[in-house]
Design a protein around this motif. Structure first.
Motif, mmCIF file in Angstrom:
data_model
loop_
_atom_site.group_PDB
_atom_site.id
_atom_site.type_symbol
_atom_site.label_atom_id
_atom_site.label_comp_id
_atom_site.label_asym_id
_atom_site.label_seq_id
_atom_site.Cartn_x
_atom_site.Cartn_y
_atom_site.Cartn_z
ATOM 1 N N UNK A 94 -15.955 75.059 38.125
ATOM 2 C CA UNK A 94 -15.397 75.174 39.458
ATOM 3 C C UNK A 94 -14.554 76.328 39.597
ATOM 4 N N UNK A 95 -13.815 76.746 38.515
ATOM 5 C CA UNK A 95 -13.019 77.898 38.526
ATOM 6 C C UNK A 95 -13.991 79.087 38.889
ATOM 7 N N UNK A 96 -15.125 79.233 38.437
ATOM 8 C CA UNK A 96 -15.985 80.542 38.724
ATOM 9 C C UNK A 96 -16.258 80.473 40.274
ATOM 10 N N UNK A 129 -26.072 82.897 45.242
ATOM 11 C CA UNK A 129 -26.904 83.948 44.613
ATOM 12 C C UNK A 129 -26.209 84.689 43.455
ATOM 13 N N UNK A 130 -24.721 84.913 43.921
ATOM 14 C CA UNK A 130 -24.216 85.617 42.643
ATOM 15 C C UNK A 130 -23.410 85.007 41.682
ATOM 16 N N UNK A 131 -23.135 83.695 42.056
ATOM 17 C CA UNK A 131 -22.322 83.056 41.112
ATOM 18 C C UNK A 131 -23.022 81.548 40.489
ATOM 19 N N UNK A 140 -26.934 82.270 38.985
ATOM 20 C CA UNK A 140 -27.153 82.938 37.670
ATOM 21 C C UNK A 140 -26.399 82.119 36.634
ATOM 22 N N UNK A 141 -25.247 81.224 36.924
ATOM 23 C CA UNK A 141 -24.869 80.815 35.896
ATOM 24 C C UNK A 141 -25.325 79.286 35.615
ATOM 25 N N UNK A 188 -27.197 87.960 28.899
ATOM 26 C CA UNK A 188 -25.873 88.225 28.715
ATOM 27 C C UNK A 188 -25.063 86.801 27.789
#
Ligand SMILES: Nc1ncnc2c1ncn2[C@@H]1O[C@H](COP(=O)(O)OP(=O)(O)OP(=O)(O)O)[C@@H](O)[C@H]1O
Ligand SMILES: [Mg+2]
Lengths: 234, 288
Positions: free
Chosen positions: B181-183, B199-201, B204-205, B281
């Motif tokens: 949730x922090x991200x 799309x950005x967070x 990918x995660x 990554x």
């Protein structure tokens, strides 16, 4: 007191109730370029207030006026592991590829241009926090919110970060609210120190002697003693 | 402790409270090398030994060639299958079945998983029914699928698709929901909303979890393939096996089973390689 033209934060009567009223009528005004430190014992609602100013949480009551462009640096860097360092810096950009130069410039400011293509998980704690700082400043925010950004760093890195933050903030000139547990840090960096207690701002003192400040300065010692007393430690 | 508190002994000796930790030294390093080699040799030697034993079992007459044909007979069976073109005909058909079923199942699982993960309404609509359906072993529905879809190609594909939806759905859904949730907050503070935030967070995660789902689904698709090919297959590996069974050719039956096993290994290796390239990554993603 009406907000003047240069007032960038104007919060009045902010209330936030969880199981009790954590914030119970907080008033806070910041002008552009102000560097304000917020102290207070653990669990008094500093993070809660910061989250409300950031727009991550809503107040139950009261008025909050903040700049549209705000940035937050938390205790942890909160970088997206799946995105390269430079992409993290321009995370909010509408067109990251176009802003790549900006990202590299911001990383240069924090001394990490060489890491711009690295993956976040390969950075050290201090490096990651510097990336978070670059990310916070790259948008040229009107308000920079810092929630114990140095707490997880070792003592040496912390001293370097203090200098870096002071320098960057002077250059970018946002209003800054720094939440910290470290009274010395507050005196070193800020122009005004607030203590949050029992749901409202209890102490509001100006730090009016010139920077850079030395811990051995009698004014420093006097202010620290005063603040520690108000925090209930002496 | 019997030592005096005022005058500590100049050299502390190992005793009940102190333990002496030896450095690795030359001998230790040598031992490490020997261990590594022992590991490598055993890994190869044991399977080879088992195969030799298997061969011996028929040479020495312990096992009837008809019950357990020796490895040499199975190699001969492959040669036979290859010579008359059976493998070349069957393998692509089976792969296409598994691949098509997998593609359908994984796409559905992915879409549903994303929908349920990203939107509350999606979770409310799909999660409960999918969690209920998930508990049904897919083997149990085969007779039902036959009555619904006949014995052609359709029930086979439906079975494989149905079996692969769930691992994909579950992993995707949990992957998306499990994003720190922090991200998400840090994306929000920088102005990301809606699809940009996704799309950005979020996506990918969540990708590692989705890929785990894909790997499971690929494994399950082979399992479902074997089962599906028991449904009156007229072509494919399953047909070869069933046919051989009726013609009392256990060597070909075993040859077919080994092809299934080999497919399993190939799929797993491919998926690991794909993960390695899709997730650069992640520190130290091991291949194999
Ligand atoms: N989402 C929440 N739900 C319930 N209670 C909460 C929530 N967030 C904070 N609180 C409570 O509000 C109080 C203030 O929390 P907050 O995190 O703002 O304290 P803090 O001043 O930042 O403390 P610290 O110095 O330890 O970081 C605490 O008692 C906490 O338990
Ligand atoms: Mg806090």
């Amino acid at each position: 007191m009406s907000p003047s033209a240069e007032t960038v934060v104007d919060a009045r009567g902010v209330r936030r109730v969880f199981d009790r009223a954590v914030l119970d009528g907080v008033d806070l005004q910041l002008k552009q370029g102000d560097f304000v430190a917020l102290l207070g014992p653990s669990g008094t609602g500093k993070t809660t207030l910061l989250r409300i100013l950031a727009g991550l949480d809503a107040a139950d009551d009261g008025q909050v006026l903040v700049p549209r462009k705000r940035s937050v640096v938390f205790q942890e860097p909160r970088l997206i592991p799946a995105r390269r360092v430079w992409r993290n810096v321009v995370l909010g950009s509408r067109n990251p590829r176009r802003d790549r130069k900006k990202a590299v410039t911001a990383l240069t400011e924090v001394g990490l241009a060489a890491k711009s293509d690295a993956w976040p998980l390969t950075l050290s704690g201090g490096e990651a926090q510097r990336v978070a700082l670059a990310r916070a400043l790259v948008t040229e925010p009107g308000l920079l919110l810092l929630d114990e950004p140095f707490a997880a760093l070792d003592a040496l890195t912390r001293i370097k970060m203090h200098d870096l933050v002071a320098e960057l903030i002077q250059r970018h000139n946002p209003a800054v609210l720094l939440v910290t547990h470290d009274v010395d840090e507050a005196i070193l960096l800020s122009d005004r120190i607030l203590i949050l207690a029992d749901g409202s701002i209890d102490v509001d003192v100006a730090v009016d002697f010139e920077k850079p400040r030395r811990r051995s300065d009698p004014r420093f010692i006097e202010l620290r003693t005063h603040l520690l007393e108000r925090l209930g430690v002496s | 402790m019997t030592t005096s508190e005022l005058v500590p002994p100049p050299v502390k000796k190992a005793g009940p409270a102190l333990e002496s930790l030896t450095a690795r030294g030359r001998q230790g390093r040598l031992r490490n090398v020997t261990r590594t080699w022992r590991g490598r040799v055993l890994r190869i030697a044991v399977p080879v030994g088992l195969i030799v034993l298997w061969q011996l079992s028929s040479v020495l007459g312990w096992a009837d060639e008809f019950t357990l044909p020796p490895p040499s007979r199975i190699i001969a069976a492959y040669q036979e299958l290859w010579a008359n073109g059976d493998i070349q005909a069957a393998l692509p058909i089976s792969l296409k079945r598994a691949g098509t079923g997998l593609a359908i199942g994984v796409s559905l699982g992915l879409v549903l998983g994303l929908f349920a993960g990203l939107w509350k309404i999606g979770e409310e609509i799909f999660d409960a029914p999918l969690q209920m359906l998930r508990t049904i072993p897919f083997i149990a529905v085969v007779p039902l699928f036959i009555t619904w879809f006949g014995i052609g190609e359709t029930p086979k594909l439906v079975l494989i698709a149905a079996a692969t939806i769930f691992p994909m759905y579950l992993n995707t859904y949990h992957g998306v929901r499990g994003v720190d949730k922090k991200l998400i907050e840090s994306g929000q503070t920088f102005g990301l909303r809606g699809w940009r935030l996704a799309a950005r967070v979020i996506l990918p995660t969540a990708l590692p979890a989705a890929l785990t789902g894909l790997r499971y689904a690929a494994g399950v698709s082979l399992l479902a393939l074997v089962l599906a090919e028991q449904i009156n297959a007229r072509e494919g590996i399953g047909y070869l096996v069933n046919n051989a069974n009726q013609n009392q050719r256990p060597d070909i039956v075993i040859a077919g089973i080994l092809i299934y096993a080999l497919l399993g290994i190939v799929v797993d290796v491919l998926m690991r390689v794909a993960e390695h390239f899709a997730l650069p990554w992640r520190p130290r993603v091991a291949i194999g």
